[in-house]
Every structure is written in structure tokens, then in C-alpha cells.
Motif scaffolding. Structure first.
Motif, mmCIF file in Angstrom:
data_model
loop_
_atom_site.group_PDB
_atom_site.id
_atom_site.type_symbol
_atom_site.label_atom_id
_atom_site.label_comp_id
_atom_site.label_asym_id
_atom_site.label_seq_id
_atom_site.Cartn_x
_atom_site.Cartn_y
_atom_site.Cartn_z
ATOM 1 N N GLU A 186 -48.214 -63.556 41.588
ATOM 2 C CA GLU A 186 -47.924 -63.000 40.274
ATOM 3 C C GLU A 186 -47.824 -64.121 39.245
ATOM 4 O O GLU A 186 -47.386 -65.229 39.553
ATOM 5 N N ASP A 187 -48.189 -63.821 38.001
ATOM 6 C CA ASP A 187 -48.223 -64.843 36.948
ATOM 7 C C ASP A 187 -46.907 -65.614 36.840
ATOM 8 O O ASP A 187 -46.908 -66.822 36.573
ATOM 9 N N ASP A 188 -45.787 -64.914 36.999
ATOM 10 C CA ASP A 188 -44.492 -65.547 36.778
ATOM 11 C C ASP A 188 -43.854 -66.042 38.073
ATOM 12 O O ASP A 188 -42.671 -66.393 38.081
ATOM 13 N N TYR A 189 -44.623 -66.100 39.160
ATOM 14 C CA TYR A 189 -44.020 -66.434 40.461
ATOM 15 C C TYR A 189 -43.365 -67.816 40.452
ATOM 16 O O TYR A 189 -42.206 -67.966 40.827
ATOM 17 N N VAL A 190 -44.106 -68.845 40.044
ATOM 18 C CA VAL A 190 -43.566 -70.207 40.091
ATOM 19 C C VAL A 190 -42.348 -70.329 39.179
ATOM 20 O O VAL A 190 -41.299 -70.839 39.588
ATOM 21 N N LYS A 191 -42.479 -69.847 37.957
ATOM 22 C CA LYS A 191 -41.368 -69.964 37.008
ATOM 23 C C LYS A 191 -40.125 -69.242 37.521
ATOM 24 O O LYS A 191 -39.011 -69.743 37.446
ATOM 25 N N LYS A 192 -40.314 -68.031 38.065
ATOM 26 C CA LYS A 192 -39.194 -67.238 38.549
ATOM 27 C C LYS A 192 -38.556 -67.885 39.780
ATOM 28 O O LYS A 192 -37.334 -67.957 39.907
ATOM 29 N N THR A 193 -39.388 -68.367 40.668
ATOM 30 C CA THR A 193 -38.898 -68.920 41.927
ATOM 31 C C THR A 193 -38.094 -70.192 41.715
ATOM 32 O O THR A 193 -37.098 -70.437 42.411
ATOM 33 N N LEU A 194 -38.498 -71.004 40.754
ATOM 34 C CA LEU A 194 -37.840 -72.298 40.550
ATOM 35 C C LEU A 194 -36.626 -72.222 39.626
ATOM 36 O O LEU A 194 -35.945 -73.226 39.414
ATOM 37 N N GLY A 195 -36.350 -71.054 39.064
ATOM 38 C CA GLY A 195 -35.128 -70.867 38.283
ATOM 39 C C GLY A 195 -35.231 -71.438 36.876
ATOM 40 O O GLY A 195 -36.292 -71.846 36.419
ATOM 41 N N ASP A 196 -34.097 -71.467 36.168
ATOM 42 C CA ASP A 196 -34.051 -71.998 34.798
ATOM 43 C C ASP A 196 -34.123 -73.510 34.854
ATOM 44 O O ASP A 196 -33.121 -74.200 34.915
ATOM 45 N N GLN A 197 -35.353 -73.995 34.828
ATOM 46 C CA GLN A 197 -35.562 -75.372 35.238
ATOM 47 C C GLN A 197 -34.984 -76.432 34.326
ATOM 48 O O GLN A 197 -34.996 -76.306 33.113
ATOM 49 N N GLU A 198 -34.520 -77.463 34.998
ATOM 50 C CA GLU A 198 -34.119 -78.666 34.275
ATOM 51 C C GLU A 198 -35.372 -79.361 33.763
ATOM 52 O O GLU A 198 -36.479 -79.137 34.252
ATOM 53 N N GLN A 199 -35.174 -80.205 32.771
ATOM 54 C CA GLN A 199 -36.284 -80.979 32.223
ATOM 55 C C GLN A 199 -35.772 -82.377 31.951
ATOM 56 O O GLN A 199 -34.750 -82.559 31.285
ATOM 57 N N HIS A 200 -36.468 -83.350 32.505
ATOM 58 C CA HIS A 200 -36.111 -84.750 32.298
ATOM 59 C C HIS A 200 -37.292 -85.465 31.657
ATOM 60 O O HIS A 200 -38.423 -85.001 31.720
ATOM 61 N N MET A 201 -37.003 -86.608 31.100
ATOM 62 C CA MET A 201 -38.061 -87.442 30.528
ATOM 63 C C MET A 201 -37.794 -88.899 30.906
ATOM 64 O O MET A 201 -36.648 -89.349 30.904
ATOM 65 N N ALA A 202 -38.855 -89.599 31.269
ATOM 66 C CA ALA A 202 -38.768 -91.043 31.485
ATOM 67 C C ALA A 202 -39.710 -91.717 30.489
ATOM 68 O O ALA A 202 -40.927 -91.498 30.536
ATOM 69 N N VAL A 203 -39.138 -92.475 29.580
ATOM 70 C CA VAL A 203 -39.923 -93.251 28.620
ATOM 71 C C VAL A 203 -40.112 -94.628 29.256
ATOM 72 O O VAL A 203 -39.179 -95.429 29.322
ATOM 73 N N ASN A 204 -41.314 -94.871 29.783
ATOM 74 C CA ASN A 204 -41.575 -96.064 30.588
ATOM 75 C C ASN A 204 -42.217 -97.166 29.744
ATOM 76 O O ASN A 204 -43.241 -96.935 29.108
ATOM 77 N N PHE A 205 -41.624 -98.353 29.789
ATOM 78 C CA PHE A 205 -42.191 -99.489 29.074
ATOM 79 C C PHE A 205 -42.533 -100.568 30.083
ATOM 80 O O PHE A 205 -41.678 -101.022 30.861
ATOM 81 N N TYR A 206 -43.803 -100.967 30.074
ATOM 82 C CA TYR A 206 -44.287 -102.014 30.963
ATOM 83 C C TYR A 206 -44.662 -103.221 30.100
ATOM 84 O O TYR A 206 -45.742 -103.233 29.485
ATOM 85 N N PRO A 207 -43.803 -104.233 30.009
ATOM 86 C CA PRO A 207 -44.132 -105.398 29.178
ATOM 87 C C PRO A 207 -45.346 -106.152 29.713
ATOM 88 O O PRO A 207 -45.771 -105.945 30.859
#
Length: 347
Positions: A186-207
Motif C-alpha cells: 500500500e502507498d502508505d505502508y512504509v510511512k505507517k510502519t515506521l511511525g512518526d519519524q524522527e529527522q536528523h541532519m548531519a552538516v559534514n565539512f571535509y577540510p
């Protein structure tokens, strides 16, 4: 703590703690430079073709680039500009944000897991929790100002990073729907199964690195989350993906975003889709920036192969587990150890 960060000084020589043993070095001359990961145009007038393209990319490469994805190019540029401004802050300003505690919701750190690793990686990164925004955004860095406020050319009052997070989250859910369809769910299977998902961000700097052939920005790893959306520096390549036993360089297309399947979608798909080994290499001439956004299941949600994908002849490859259990095991290991999903196999 500023001395922990490699972005606070110019390095003419690579410190010994970053030098990889001979057998673990990137062998840059062996990387395939002309290969391509799949490209999917989300504006294709044939929705079935989009779904099929995403499904094939997930099964064969685990990585793909998306065009016409809906995240404004101007906002993508502003996000990268804000990231560069942040890492140009004075050392003492950045030192206030430094932490090596992976449990912190907002932190500036270096390498990957400096508490336990024996060889470090040539990377500083700012880690942010992004959902819900009203909970986490007030604790984000106050400087530079552009990190919070759109530049005048944007003609808006929304914050750059907040706006980018919102747009990327919406894109992630569109991709979830296509991935669900491509698996016959079903279209919403992944979203529903994984719940109200967290969201993180990594701002990566490679000098700029004085000896790129001796170290990594990040060594080979798979992502422990469900889906990663990567904004890459258009001028400096560095992402490489393992495909059929060879490392291929990912060259960013203008205004494209790079998508990769994380471990949780490999488990949910019962191994049909692949969370693929990838790494970041560094550059002797120029610094490089990337912004990785991660969609992650709720800690207490139960993850395992979709029931529809488990049938006679296709038994469950992985046992059920919570994301909290998985994430704890991921952080207890070295980044480049065996695929963490191997610890959850049924046999």
C-alpha cells in the motif's frame, strides 16, 4: 575543545592519528570515475515509470539521484552557503558547541565516534535533530545569522535550515510512497510502519587534506536509518558507492539530490532493496561540504520484513526488532565493521 576540531586550523601534514593502515587505505587510483548511479526524474509524466525507476535503483544500486524533486534550488544553495558560514566561525565560537556524546540532540563534533575509534576520519560535522522543528530549532546555533534567517534575496522570513528540513521531509515521504508501491505494498505502508519519524541532519565539512590517499572523510559504512537525502557540494565530489565489488564516484548533477536506502528499508523489504556500502573521500585542493538528512523510525516501533513479502520460498531474512535496539548496536561498533543488519538475521 577547539583543538579537537580539524576545521579550526590549516594542516600542512596529516596527523598520525588519521593515517590508515596500508590495507585500509582508499586506493583512489582504483575508483571508477565514469560510472553513474541511476537518475530518476520525479517530474516524469508517467507515474508508473517513476515507481519502476525507483524500485530498480533500490534493488540494483541502493543509491539514486532525483531531479525535479520539489526542493527549490535557491533554498539548496542557501543551505550550503549557511553551512559554509557556520564552519568559518571563529574556533572559540565553535568550541562552545563541541561534544563527543552521541546522545546529544545538537552537537558539533569530529570524525565519527572519537570515544572509541583508533583511527580518526577527516571530518567535522554539526548534528541537528529536526523534527518536530518547534522542539529542536530553538536550540540550534545562533551564529552565523544566515543559519537561522533567509538572506534578503529570498524575500521570505522563514529560516533557511528550518525551511530546508521541511522540504526534505516532504520529499522523503513522497519517496516512501513510491518505494511502497514498487514493493507491491500500500502507498502508505512504509510511512505507517515506521511511525512518526524522527529527522536528523548531519552538516559534514571535509577540510582540505594534505594526504587524501592515507585517510577518509568517512570510511565504508551503511546508514542505520531508513532513508537518507544528501545535498552535495556541486563543485567538489567525494561520495563513492560500492557496486559489484568496485568503488564508483558519484558526480552530482546540477540541482539533484542523492537518495540512499538505509538499513531499515533493507529489513522491511526482506532484503530485496539494498543498504549499500558507501564512503567519503577527501581532497587535497579544496574543502567539501555535504548535508545529509536522515529519516529514522521511532525508537519503539517494531521493524521487520513486510508480511506480504514473506511467503513460502521467501522466508523472513531478518527477525523483528525495535529501532532503539538496532541503533544501540550500531553505535557500539566501529563504523566500518560488518553490516549491522547481519546481527539481526534469522539464520
Amino acid at each position: 575543545m577547539a583543538d579537537q576540531l580539524i576545521s579550526t586550523a590549516v594542516h600542512d601534514e596529516l596527523p598520525e592519528s588519521y593515517v590508515r593502515p596500508e590495507s585500509q587505505r582508499p586506493r583512489l587510483d582504483e575508483v571508477v570515475s565514469g560510472a553513474q548511479i541511476p537518475v530518476v526524474d520525479l517530474a516524469d509524466p508517467d507515474p508508473a515509470a517513476v515507481v519502476a525507476g525507483i524500485g530498480e535503483a533500490c534493488a540494483t544500486h541502493g543509491f539514486f539521484q532525483v531531479l525535479n524533486h520539489g526542493v527549490p534550488a535557491e533554498l539548496m544553495g542557501a543551505m550550503l552557503a549557511a553551512a559554509y558560514e557556520f564552519f568559518r566561525l571563529p574556533a572559540e565560537e565553535k568550541a562552545k558547541l563541541y561534544s563527543d556524546d552521541p546522545a546529544k540532540k545538537m552537537r558539533l563534533s569530529t570524525s565519527f565516534n572519537v570515544r572509541k575509534e583508533t583511527v580518526h576520519n577527516w571530518r567535522d560535522y554539526l548534528r541537528l535533530h529536526c523534527h518536530p522543528l518547534h522542539k529542536y530549532a530553538p536550540d540550534w546555533p545562533a551564529n552565523p545569522p544566515s543559519f537561522r534567517c533567509c538572506p534578503p534575496t529570498h524575500h521570505c522570513t522563514r529560516e533557511v535550515v528550518s525551511s530546508y528540513c521541511t522540504e526534505v521531509r516532504a520529499l522523503g515521504f513522497r519517496l516512501y510512497a513510491a518505494i511502497s508501491q514498487s514493493l507491491g505494498l500500500e502507498d502508505d505502508y512504509v510511512k505507517k510502519t515506521l511511525g512518526d519519524q524522527e529527522q536528523h541532519m548531519a552538516v559534514n565539512f571535509y577540510p582540505r587534506c594534505p594526504a587524501p590517499e592515507l585517510t577518509y572523510g568517512l570510511p565504508a559504512h551503511t546508514d542505520p536509518n531508513a532513508l537518507t537525502i544528501l545535498l552535495m557540494d556541486q563543485q567538489v565530489a567525494g561520495l563513492q558507492v560500492l557496486h559489484h565489488g568496485r568503488w564508483i564516484a558519484v558526480n552530482p548533477r546540477p540541482n539533484a539530490l542523492v537518495i540512499n536506502i538505509g538499513d531499515q528499508l533493507q529489513a522491511l523489504s526482506n532484503g530485496r532493496y539494498r543498504s549499500v556500502w558507501h564512503r567519503a573521500v577527501v581532497n587535497a585542493d579544496r574543502p567539501r561540504m555535504s548535508v545529509a538528512s536522515f529519516l529514522c523510525p521511532c525508537n519503539d516501533v517494531l521493524i521487520g520484513p513486510a508480511a506480504k513479502l514473506v511467503a513460502e520460498g521467501s522466508p523472513a531474512v531478518y527477525r523483528d526488532y525495535t529501532y532503539a535496539e538496532y541503533y544501540a548496536k550500531f553505535w557500539s561498533r566501529n563504523l566500518d565493521q560488518e553490516h549491522c543488519l547481519e546481527l539481526f538475521r534469522t539464520a
